[in-house]
Design an enzyme around this catalytic site. Structure first.
Site, PDB file in Angstrom:
ATOM      1  N   GLU A  38      30.142  29.436  39.023  1.00 34.37           N
ATOM      2  CA  GLU A  38      30.613  31.009  38.832  1.00 34.37           C
ATOM      3  C   GLU A  38      30.665  31.788  39.820  1.00 34.37           C
ATOM      4  OE1 GLU A  38      32.462  32.309  36.413  1.00 34.37           O
ATOM      5  OE2 GLU A  38      32.339  29.716  34.662  1.00 34.37           O
ATOM      6  N   TYR A 121      28.760  38.937  32.982  1.00 34.84           N
ATOM      7  CA  TYR A 121      30.438  37.561  32.278  1.00 34.84           C
ATOM      8  C   TYR A 121      28.860  36.562  33.199  1.00 34.84           C
ATOM      9  CZ  TYR A 121      32.912  34.930  34.006  1.00 34.84           C
ATOM     10  OH  TYR A 121      33.582  33.041  34.375  1.00 34.84           O
ATOM     11  N   ASP A 139      35.227  38.385  32.016  1.00 35.05           N
ATOM     12  CA  ASP A 139      35.373  38.941  32.760  1.00 35.05           C
ATOM     13  C   ASP A 139      37.216  39.313  33.140  1.00 35.05           C
ATOM     14  OD1 ASP A 139      37.205  36.839  32.843  1.00 35.05           O
ATOM     15  OD2 ASP A 139      36.882  35.496  34.474  1.00 35.05           O
ATOM     16  N   CYS A 203      51.792  30.103  24.751  1.00 31.11           N
ATOM     17  CA  CYS A 203      50.589  30.318  24.941  1.00 31.11           C
ATOM     18  C   CYS A 203      50.562  30.081  23.518  1.00 31.11           C
ATOM     19  CB  CYS A 203      50.928  32.087  25.275  1.00 31.11           C
ATOM     20  SG  CYS A 203      49.209  33.092  24.551  1.00 31.11           S
TER      21      CYS A 203
HETATM   22 FE1  SF4 Z   1      49.847  36.834  26.899  1.00 33.41          FE
HETATM   23 FE2  SF4 Z   1      51.438  36.772  26.086  1.00 33.41          FE
HETATM   24 FE3  SF4 Z   1      49.814  34.963  25.420  1.00 33.41          FE
HETATM   25 FE4  SF4 Z   1      49.965  37.529  24.347  1.00 33.41          FE
HETATM   26  S1  SF4 Z   1      51.043  36.427  24.086  1.00 33.41           S
HETATM   27  S2  SF4 Z   1      47.985  36.259  25.040  1.00 33.41           S
HETATM   28  S3  SF4 Z   1      51.147  38.623  26.268  1.00 33.41           S
HETATM   29  S4  SF4 Z   1      50.366  34.933  27.099  1.00 33.41           S
END
Ligand code: SF4
Length: 352
Positions: A38, A121, A139, A203
């Site tokens: 870290e 952190y 962080d 994501c």
């Molecule tokens: Fe980040 Fe896009 Fe995931 Fe939202 S959807 S947390 S902006 S990568």
């Protein structure tokens, strides 16, 4: 008031299990290597840290070894990583743990935070990863993810914003605290990327993300502009007698504290001032030659350097130099002395 939806926890943990990078420090939950990694990862890229992490652990496998390490050796192991105060604090903390905690690594966030070089952190990261304490570790990567998730207009450069995000995250931290924190860090490092390049399609948090829903991921995080760096002009000297090079030691406080360096001074010296400076260091030059200009950027200051290779006679008296400047055999210099990378444009000229 910042709101982070509870629903992020399960998909985030599941994503982390399949997508996390295979990194050497993730193979252990021992506090010493977790802490070391870290500290090394602060302001340094993962790929750059890998060889240092292994080399450091080989040379210094536990707290006792770190506490006992001679300062020069410590700096040599850290050479090239920069931000040497991290190494100094690492050793200070190791000594404190040996003397005040009987060599047993403190296991809770509040105690960890009192150790040198361990802030919010790092204390959160060690407490959660090594000891399973349910505390957040926020962080820069995590701040960015949270700012986008909540479409927060708050300035992430302010400590109070960081504290507010930490507060908002605290009730969400599950029993898998270490994995949870690392999953957010990993998401920020590999998916929710800085500089307006988030990969929202990949994501796991996209369904819960306000910035994504509003098609405004590029607008976050909000950050007030940094103060421009102070420019400092310096003249650097590579003083050699054919086999030895002059080094000086920096003061124990301030920039590059306590490190060895090539002799240098503020300002771009003209020839007369240069001669006076060389003599003030205790040397009499035979000749000098201008080297190329270079610059080095620190966090708050930028050095704009001019430099000279200065030749002195090898017959020069052994006592050549001064209290703050002395000659070192080049081979010993390479083996034992860590010279900050600010001087790398000039240390490459060292004759072996
Ligand atoms: Fe980040 Fe896009 Fe995931 Fe939202 S959807 S947390 S902006 S990568």
């Amino acid at each position: 008031m910042i709101e982070i939806p509870n629903e992020i926890v399960t998909p985030l943990l599941a994503w982390y299990q399949t997508e996390k990078r295979d990194l050497p420090w993730r193979k252990t939950k021992e506090p010493y290597p977790v802490w070391l990694s870290e500290i090394m990862l602060q302001q340094t890229r993962v790929e750059a840290v890998k060889p240092y992490y292994k080399r450091f652990l080989d040379a210094c496998p536990d707290l006792q070894a770190l506490a006992d390490l001679p300062e020069e050796r410590l700096y040599k192991l850290w050479e090239g990583l920069g931000y040497y105060s991290r190494a100094r604090n690492l050793q200070k903390a190791a000594k404190t743990i040996m003397s005040d905690f009987c060599g047993i690594f403190p296991s809770d966030y509040a105690t960890l935070k009192k150790l040198p070089g361990i802030g919010d952190y790092t204390a959160g990261a060690i407490a959660s990863i090594a000891f399973g304490e349910r505390v957040p570790a926020v962080d820069g990567n995590v701040l960015r993810v949270l700012a986008r998730l909540s479409a927060s207009e708050d300035d992430i450069a302010l400590p109070e914003t960081k504290a507010a995000f930490r507060e908002a995250l605290l009730p969400l931290v599950p029993v898998e605290a270490g994995d949870f924190n690392q999953s957010l860090i990993e998401l920020g490092a590999t998916v929710c990327l800085p500089n307006g390049e988030p990969k929202c399609a990949a994501c796991p948090l996209a369904p819960f993300c306000r910035a994504h829903a509003e098609n405004r991921a590029y607008d976050f995080p909000k950050r007030s502009p940094k103060k421009p760096r102070r420019i400092e002009k310096r003249t650097v000297l590579l003083i050699e007698d054919g086999g030895r090079t002059a080094l000086s030691k920096r003061p124990d406080k301030g920039l590059l504290a306590g490190l060895y360096e090539l002799p240098n001074t503020e300002g771009h010296l003209d020839e007369a001032a240069l001669l006076a400076f060389i003599r003030s260091l205790g040397f009499e030059p035979l000749r000098w030659q201008r080297l190329e200009d270079a610059k080095h950027i620190f966090t708050h200051v930028e050095w704009q350097m001019i430099a000279y290779a200065v030749r002195i006679s090898p017959e020069f008296d052994e006592r050549a130099g001064s209290d703050r400047c002395f000659l070192v055999e080049n081979e010993m210099l390479r083996r034992n002395y860590a010279i900050p990378s600010a001087f790398s444009a000039y240390t490459k000229y060292l004759s072996v």
